[in-house]
Design an enzyme around this catalytic site. Sequence first.
Site, mmCIF file in Angstrom:
data_model
loop_
_atom_site.group_PDB
_atom_site.id
_atom_site.type_symbol
_atom_site.label_atom_id
_atom_site.label_comp_id
_atom_site.label_asym_id
_atom_site.label_seq_id
_atom_site.Cartn_x
_atom_site.Cartn_y
_atom_site.Cartn_z
ATOM 1 N N LYS A 153 0.827 -1.216 0.000
ATOM 2 C CA LYS A 153 0.000 0.000 0.000
ATOM 3 C C LYS A 153 0.863 1.269 0.000
ATOM 4 C CE LYS A 153 -2.254 -1.810 3.518
ATOM 5 N NZ LYS A 153 -1.886 -3.209 3.351
ATOM 6 N N ILE A 154 1.876 1.292 0.878
ATOM 7 C CA ILE A 154 2.698 2.505 0.993
ATOM 8 C C ILE A 154 3.673 2.613 -0.181
ATOM 9 C CG2 ILE A 154 4.421 3.697 2.420
ATOM 10 C CD1 ILE A 154 3.021 2.326 4.889
ATOM 11 N N ASP A 173 9.866 -6.861 -4.792
ATOM 12 C CA ASP A 173 8.811 -7.360 -3.896
ATOM 13 C C ASP A 173 8.668 -8.844 -4.149
ATOM 14 O OD1 ASP A 173 6.059 -7.958 -2.786
ATOM 15 O OD2 ASP A 173 6.095 -5.794 -2.438
ATOM 16 N N CYS A 201 8.872 -2.523 2.948
ATOM 17 C CA CYS A 201 8.433 -3.901 3.217
ATOM 18 C C CYS A 201 8.321 -4.093 4.730
ATOM 19 C CB CYS A 201 9.413 -4.900 2.609
ATOM 20 S SG CYS A 201 11.078 -4.743 3.234
ATOM 21 N N THR A 228 11.261 4.346 6.200
ATOM 22 C CA THR A 228 10.072 4.733 6.981
ATOM 23 C C THR A 228 9.306 3.479 7.388
ATOM 24 O OG1 THR A 228 8.802 4.976 4.950
ATOM 25 C CG2 THR A 228 9.752 6.997 5.871
ATOM 26 N N SER A 229 9.956 2.313 7.295
ATOM 27 C CA SER A 229 9.215 1.073 7.556
ATOM 28 C C SER A 229 9.473 0.542 8.961
ATOM 29 C CB SER A 229 9.547 0.040 6.495
ATOM 30 O OG SER A 229 8.687 -1.053 6.628
ATOM 31 N N ARG A 230 10.551 -0.194 9.142
ATOM 32 C CA ARG A 230 10.943 -0.657 10.477
ATOM 33 C C ARG A 230 12.468 -0.583 10.566
ATOM 34 N NH1 ARG A 230 6.556 0.274 11.674
ATOM 35 N NH2 ARG A 230 4.949 -1.060 12.606
ATOM 36 N N ASP A 254 13.081 7.408 9.542
ATOM 37 C CA ASP A 254 11.953 7.660 10.449
ATOM 38 C C ASP A 254 11.878 6.558 11.502
ATOM 39 O OD1 ASP A 254 9.546 9.153 11.209
ATOM 40 O OD2 ASP A 254 8.457 7.351 10.571
ATOM 41 N N GLU A 259 15.033 1.799 18.426
ATOM 42 C CA GLU A 259 14.216 2.977 18.766
ATOM 43 C C GLU A 259 13.361 2.787 20.012
ATOM 44 O OE1 GLU A 259 11.765 3.111 15.120
ATOM 45 O OE2 GLU A 259 10.016 2.796 16.391
ATOM 46 N N HIS A 291 9.760 8.208 14.206
ATOM 47 C CA HIS A 291 8.621 7.345 13.841
ATOM 48 C C HIS A 291 7.338 8.178 13.737
ATOM 49 C CE1 HIS A 291 7.534 2.844 13.891
ATOM 50 N NE2 HIS A 291 6.604 3.493 13.223
HETATM 51 P P1 NAI Z 1 1.726 -3.853 2.858
HETATM 52 O O1 NAI Z 1 1.497 -5.162 3.535
HETATM 53 O O2 NAI Z 1 0.614 -3.241 2.068
HETATM 54 O O3 NAI Z 1 2.980 -3.974 1.867
HETATM 55 C C1 NAI Z 1 4.169 -4.633 2.209
HETATM 56 C C2 NAI Z 1 4.788 -5.140 0.914
HETATM 57 O O4 NAI Z 1 6.038 -5.742 1.244
HETATM 58 C C3 NAI Z 1 3.934 -6.225 0.207
HETATM 59 O O5 NAI Z 1 3.782 -5.907 -1.166
HETATM 60 C C4 NAI Z 1 4.730 -7.501 0.409
HETATM 61 O O6 NAI Z 1 4.597 -8.420 -0.666
HETATM 62 C C5 NAI Z 1 6.155 -6.951 0.496
HETATM 63 N N1 NAI Z 1 7.082 -7.879 1.140
HETATM 64 C C6 NAI Z 1 6.845 -8.732 2.171
HETATM 65 N N2 NAI Z 1 7.943 -9.456 2.422
HETATM 66 C C7 NAI Z 1 8.884 -9.062 1.544
HETATM 67 C C8 NAI Z 1 10.221 -9.448 1.298
HETATM 68 N N3 NAI Z 1 10.806 -10.423 2.014
HETATM 69 N N4 NAI Z 1 10.899 -8.829 0.324
HETATM 70 C C9 NAI Z 1 10.296 -7.867 -0.432
HETATM 71 N N5 NAI Z 1 9.038 -7.456 -0.254
HETATM 72 C C10 NAI Z 1 8.329 -8.050 0.716
HETATM 73 O O7 NAI Z 1 2.251 -2.865 3.984
HETATM 74 P P2 NAI Z 1 2.226 -1.277 3.976
HETATM 75 O O8 NAI Z 1 0.931 -0.784 4.518
HETATM 76 O O9 NAI Z 1 2.683 -0.779 2.660
HETATM 77 O O10 NAI Z 1 3.323 -0.958 5.096
HETATM 78 C C11 NAI Z 1 4.683 -1.317 4.916
HETATM 79 C C12 NAI Z 1 5.413 -1.189 6.226
HETATM 80 O O11 NAI Z 1 5.477 0.187 6.605
HETATM 81 C C13 NAI Z 1 4.706 -1.858 7.433
HETATM 82 O O12 NAI Z 1 5.074 -3.235 7.506
HETATM 83 C C14 NAI Z 1 5.225 -1.086 8.602
HETATM 84 O O13 NAI Z 1 6.364 -1.743 9.105
HETATM 85 C C15 NAI Z 1 5.645 0.247 7.999
HETATM 86 N N6 NAI Z 1 4.865 1.379 8.519
HETATM 87 C C16 NAI Z 1 5.530 2.439 9.082
HETATM 88 C C17 NAI Z 1 4.842 3.532 9.567
HETATM 89 C C18 NAI Z 1 5.551 4.721 10.157
HETATM 90 O O14 NAI Z 1 4.907 5.576 10.814
HETATM 91 N N7 NAI Z 1 6.845 4.903 9.960
HETATM 92 C C19 NAI Z 1 3.367 3.555 9.551
HETATM 93 C C20 NAI Z 1 2.769 2.429 8.871
HETATM 94 C C21 NAI Z 1 3.499 1.362 8.401
#
Ligand code: NAI
Length: 335
Positions: A153-154, A173, A201, A228-230, A254, A259, A291
């Site tokens: 999504k992001i 991906d 991811c 900005t993920s983890r 981020d 953290e 974050h």
């Molecule tokens: P999502 O589930 O929609 O997308 C994650 C993508 O990563 C999917 O397309 C999936 O196929 C892919 N993926 C999974 N394992 C993988 C791998 N081993 N190698 C490559 N790609 C892989 O998640 P969304 O909503 O896009 O969020 C992504 C991440 O952003 C979350 O997991 C979360 O950790 C982080 N996040 C951070 C925030 C912040 O405030 N900094 C807020 C919200 C989410």
Amino acid sequence: MKIAFFDAKQYDKPCFEEYGEKAGVKFKFFETKLNEDTVKLANGYDGVCVFVNDDVTAPVIDKLCEFGIKFVALRCAGYNNVDLKYACGKLKVFHVPAYSPYAVAEHAMALLLTSVRRIHKAYNRTKDFNFALSGLTGFDLYGKTVGVVGTGKIGKIFINICNGFGMKVLAYDKFPDNSLNCEYVSLERLYGESDIISFHCPLTSETYHILGNDTVHLLKKGVVIINTSRGALIDADVLLEAIKSRIVGAACLDVYEEEEDIFFEDNSGHIMADDTLARLLSMPNVIVTSHQAFLTREALNNIAQTTVDNIVNWVDRSDCTNELCYKERKCNCGN
Ligand code: NAI
């Protein structure tokens, strides 16, 4: 319905109180994070509501079960802080899969623009009536290659934003989406050809230190890293060395590997114990936000509404599409 709400911040309360009141869900806000020491606070509640740095590992889950707690409502998307396998069959775990992917993707671009156009430096200078431009030379994003790791999504929204800037987008991906305006390539090629790399991811055993000792040598010299993920997607010590040796040209973070006890709190009166973070922050080409990518009005409203809906749907109808055990279907608990 009474919920113990851990790691509560001032900005959480208004939305959760509003949506909770409408649905008959009462939140008790605790500023402390959930962990083995604080789990006793949850005794007497029907469920707990937690955020990214609360600890929902096996000992905490055991205690929650002992107190008769039936569910953990995560008010975030990522769930790497929950031992999901252990929780399955014992507790229900809900999350908020999307609250505003735009908030995070836009923050990633905000960090990138700040970094490459030196806005953070210019802001400080002009506040001090220093209008000199030396040292502020940036580069155009137009025509540059950006690598996006994780196109969910992001990642998708970030790709669209980058398309708008006229950038070439490479993507990696496990499950490519061929409707996107980007070229899916191997991680090796993405690392080798990208001028900018943005991580979107989730953190899993597969993606832990996806940028670390084994992969840092693949990077194009001068690359800008955005995370900005983890935090633990990147080995912070390896990143620091790569910045010192000029392999990485800039970093926009981020999230940070360690953290948990630092971010979201005011540590300005304390000695920073984490040497890696302190050194990273001392670099002129490193920007750290705490974050905050999710932190928009729209996201806070969506988080509160979805969390309350998750609780109510499950309590009223034993049905919640945002239940993780159900979604993962990796366990054999029969749920
Ligand atoms: P999502 O589930 O929609 O997308 C994650 C993508 O990563 C999917 O397309 C999936 O196929 C892919 N993926 C999974 N394992 C993988 C791998 N081993 N190698 C490559 N790609 C892989 O998640 P969304 O909503 O896009 O969020 C992504 C991440 O952003 C979350 O997991 C979360 O950790 C982080 N996040 C951070 C925030 C912040 O405030 N900094 C807020 C919200 C989410």
